[in-house]
Design a protein around this motif. Structure first.
Motif, PDB file in Angstrom:
ATOM      1  N   VAL A  55       0.900  -1.085  -0.088  1.00  0.00           N
ATOM      2  CA  VAL A  55       0.073  -0.111   0.125  1.00  0.00           C
ATOM      3  C   VAL A  55       0.977   1.344  -0.101  1.00  0.00           C
ATOM      4  N   LEU A  56       0.714   2.062  -0.870  1.00  0.00           N
ATOM      5  CA  LEU A  56       1.378   3.288  -1.043  1.00  0.00           C
ATOM      6  C   LEU A  56       0.606   4.489  -1.189  1.00  0.00           C
ATOM      7  N   GLY A  57       0.925   5.629  -0.554  1.00  0.00           N
ATOM      8  CA  GLY A  57       0.097   6.806  -0.970  1.00  0.00           C
ATOM      9  C   GLY A  57      -1.170   6.645  -0.230  1.00  0.00           C
ATOM     10  N   ALA A  58      -1.426   5.708   0.892  1.00  0.00           N
ATOM     11  CA  ALA A  58      -2.941   5.764   1.476  1.00  0.00           C
ATOM     12  C   ALA A  58      -2.908   6.548   2.674  1.00  0.00           C
ATOM     13  N   THR A  59      -1.898   7.303   2.921  1.00  0.00           N
ATOM     14  CA  THR A  59      -2.007   8.078   4.234  1.00  0.00           C
ATOM     15  C   THR A  59      -2.022   9.600   4.016  1.00  0.00           C
ATOM     16  N   GLY A  60      -2.010   9.972   2.881  1.00  0.00           N
ATOM     17  CA  GLY A  60      -2.194  11.362   2.741  1.00  0.00           C
ATOM     18  C   GLY A  60      -1.387  12.618   3.326  1.00  0.00           C
ATOM     19  N   GLY A  61      -0.390  11.928   3.974  1.00  0.00           N
ATOM     20  CA  GLY A  61       0.482  12.765   4.927  1.00  0.00           C
ATOM     21  C   GLY A  61      -0.160  13.117   6.087  1.00  0.00           C
ATOM     22  N   ARG A  62      -1.175  12.519   6.605  1.00  0.00           N
ATOM     23  CA  ARG A  62      -1.946  12.883   7.567  1.00  0.00           C
ATOM     24  C   ARG A  62      -2.060  11.950   8.592  1.00  0.00           C
ATOM     25  N   ILE A  63      -1.998  12.184   9.992  1.00  0.00           N
ATOM     26  CA  ILE A  63      -2.122  11.221  11.062  1.00  0.00           C
ATOM     27  C   ILE A  63      -3.615  10.387  11.016  1.00  0.00           C
ATOM     28  N   ASP A  64      -4.566  11.324  10.705  1.00  0.00           N
ATOM     29  CA  ASP A  64      -5.881  10.808  10.640  1.00  0.00           C
ATOM     30  C   ASP A  64      -5.820   9.493   9.705  1.00  0.00           C
ATOM     31  N   MET A  65      -5.381   9.862   8.385  1.00  0.00           N
ATOM     32  CA  MET A  65      -5.475   9.011   7.089  1.00  0.00           C
ATOM     33  C   MET A  65      -4.584   7.938   7.473  1.00  0.00           C
ATOM     34  N   ALA A  66      -3.399   7.892   8.059  1.00  0.00           N
ATOM     35  CA  ALA A  66      -2.597   6.588   8.543  1.00  0.00           C
ATOM     36  C   ALA A  66      -3.297   6.095   9.415  1.00  0.00           C
ATOM     37  N   LEU A  67      -3.841   6.342  10.439  1.00  0.00           N
ATOM     38  CA  LEU A  67      -4.480   5.561  11.597  1.00  0.00           C
ATOM     39  C   LEU A  67      -5.798   4.900  10.717  1.00  0.00           C
ATOM     40  N   ALA A  68      -6.425   5.573   9.780  1.00  0.00           N
ATOM     41  CA  ALA A  68      -7.875   4.849   9.259  1.00  0.00           C
ATOM     42  C   ALA A  68      -7.180   3.754   8.297  1.00  0.00           C
ATOM     43  N   THR A  69      -6.108   3.969   7.730  1.00  0.00           N
ATOM     44  CA  THR A  69      -5.601   2.934   6.787  1.00  0.00           C
ATOM     45  C   THR A  69      -5.058   1.612   7.647  1.00  0.00           C
ATOM     46  N   LEU A  70      -4.427   2.057   8.731  1.00  0.00           N
ATOM     47  CA  LEU A  70      -3.927   1.091   9.403  1.00  0.00           C
ATOM     48  C   LEU A  70      -5.054   0.138  10.109  1.00  0.00           C
ATOM     49  N   SER A  71      -6.133   0.791  10.464  1.00  0.00           N
ATOM     50  CA  SER A  71      -7.168   0.045  11.154  1.00  0.00           C
ATOM     51  C   SER A  71      -8.068  -0.612   9.863  1.00  0.00           C
ATOM     52  N   VAL A  72      -8.284  -0.333   8.796  1.00  0.00           N
ATOM     53  CA  VAL A  72      -8.789  -1.124   7.783  1.00  0.00           C
ATOM     54  C   VAL A  72      -8.061  -2.428   7.616  1.00  0.00           C
ATOM     55  N   CYS A  73      -6.557  -2.229   7.362  1.00  0.00           N
ATOM     56  CA  CYS A  73      -5.792  -3.242   7.076  1.00  0.00           C
ATOM     57  C   CYS A  73      -5.806  -4.428   8.008  1.00  0.00           C
ATOM     58  N   TRP A  74      -6.133  -3.687   9.422  1.00  0.00           N
ATOM     59  CA  TRP A  74      -6.274  -4.700  10.344  1.00  0.00           C
ATOM     60  C   TRP A  74      -7.362  -6.014  10.095  1.00  0.00           C
ATOM     61  N   ARG A  75      -8.417  -5.384   9.493  1.00  0.00           N
ATOM     62  CA  ARG A  75      -9.501  -6.275   9.274  1.00  0.00           C
ATOM     63  C   ARG A  75      -9.360  -7.243   8.017  1.00  0.00           C
ATOM     64  N   TYR A  76      -8.423  -7.007   7.437  1.00  0.00           N
ATOM     65  CA  TYR A  76      -7.680  -8.046   6.285  1.00  0.00           C
ATOM     66  C   TYR A  76      -6.497  -8.853   6.481  1.00  0.00           C
ATOM     67  N   VAL A  77      -5.987  -8.605   7.799  1.00  0.00           N
ATOM     68  CA  VAL A  77      -4.851  -9.255   8.133  1.00  0.00           C
ATOM     69  C   VAL A  77      -4.625 -10.725   8.033  1.00  0.00           C
ATOM     70  N   SER A  78      -5.988 -11.322   8.287  1.00  0.00           N
ATOM     71  CA  SER A  78      -5.911 -12.894   8.072  1.00  0.00           C
ATOM     72  C   SER A  78      -5.919 -13.187   6.706  1.00  0.00           C
ATOM     73  N   ALA A  79      -6.308 -12.507   5.827  1.00  0.00           N
ATOM     74  CA  ALA A  79      -6.488 -12.968   4.088  1.00  0.00           C
ATOM     75  C   ALA A  79      -5.628 -12.410   3.372  1.00  0.00           C
ATOM     76  N   LEU A  80      -4.820 -11.196   3.819  1.00  0.00           N
ATOM     77  CA  LEU A  80      -3.708 -10.669   2.959  1.00  0.00           C
ATOM     78  C   LEU A  80      -2.458 -10.394   3.642  1.00  0.00           C
ATOM     79  N   ASP A  81      -1.281 -10.622   2.946  1.00  0.00           N
ATOM     80  CA  ASP A  81      -0.065 -10.320   3.327  1.00  0.00           C
ATOM     81  C   ASP A  81       0.286  -8.728   3.176  1.00  0.00           C
ATOM     82  N   MET A  82       0.139  -7.901   4.018  1.00  0.00           N
ATOM     83  CA  MET A  82       0.541  -6.624   3.602  1.00  0.00           C
ATOM     84  C   MET A  82       1.646  -5.750   4.072  1.00  0.00           C
ATOM     85  N   LEU A  83       1.869  -4.911   3.319  1.00  0.00           N
ATOM     86  CA  LEU A  83       3.002  -3.667   3.765  1.00  0.00           C
ATOM     87  C   LEU A  83       2.402  -2.330   3.504  1.00  0.00           C
TER      88      LEU A  83
END
Length: 141
Positions: A55-83
């Protein structure tokens, strides 16, 4: 520049200039409003048998975007190998056992999105080797 294989999402914020620049790229327009374009993309990757996501460019340089991206990724962690890569950092959401090699001086943070137990760290300055360590959401180390 990078050219995507697929553009996916509701696409309500895509400009005319962007549409022209990527006119030759396959587009999958999903009108569903109950999730983000990022979630639509992760659903597509998961549902089409691709197990690895960078995942590139999904944080928008903002802490709220970074946290939202990380929380979404947590829901997919059992199905996908992510960086997930931001500016000067990267994150690897994980479950289960995982080993990482990093050069000396690499900063490592553990940020739980739930209860995490049995954590053992080796070779880190200040780590607590060979103990069972538990951290919970709202804490970090």
């Amino acid at each position: 520049g990078l050219v995507p294989d697929l553009i996916i999402g509701e696409l309500d914020s895509v400009t005319a200039a962007t549409r022209r620049a990527f006119a030759g790229v396959r587009t999958l327009h999903i009108r569903r409003q109950d999730d983000t374009d990022f979630e639509k993309a992760l659903d597509h990757v998961r549902d089409h048998g691709r197990g690895r996501v960078i995942v590139l460019g999904a944080t928008g340089g903002r802490i709220d975007m970074a946290l939202a991206t990380l929380s979404v990724c947590w829901r997919y962690v059992s199905a996908l190998d992510m960086l997930i890569a931001g500016e000067g950092w990267y994150a690897v959401p994980l479950r289960g056992t995982r080993a990482f090699d990093a050069p000396p001086g690499t900063r490592v943070s553990l940020i739980p999105f739930g209860r995490c137990s049995g954590i053992t760290l080796h070779g880190l300055t200040g780590s607590r080797p060979s103990i069972s360590w538990t951290i919970t959401a709202g804490s970090s180390s």
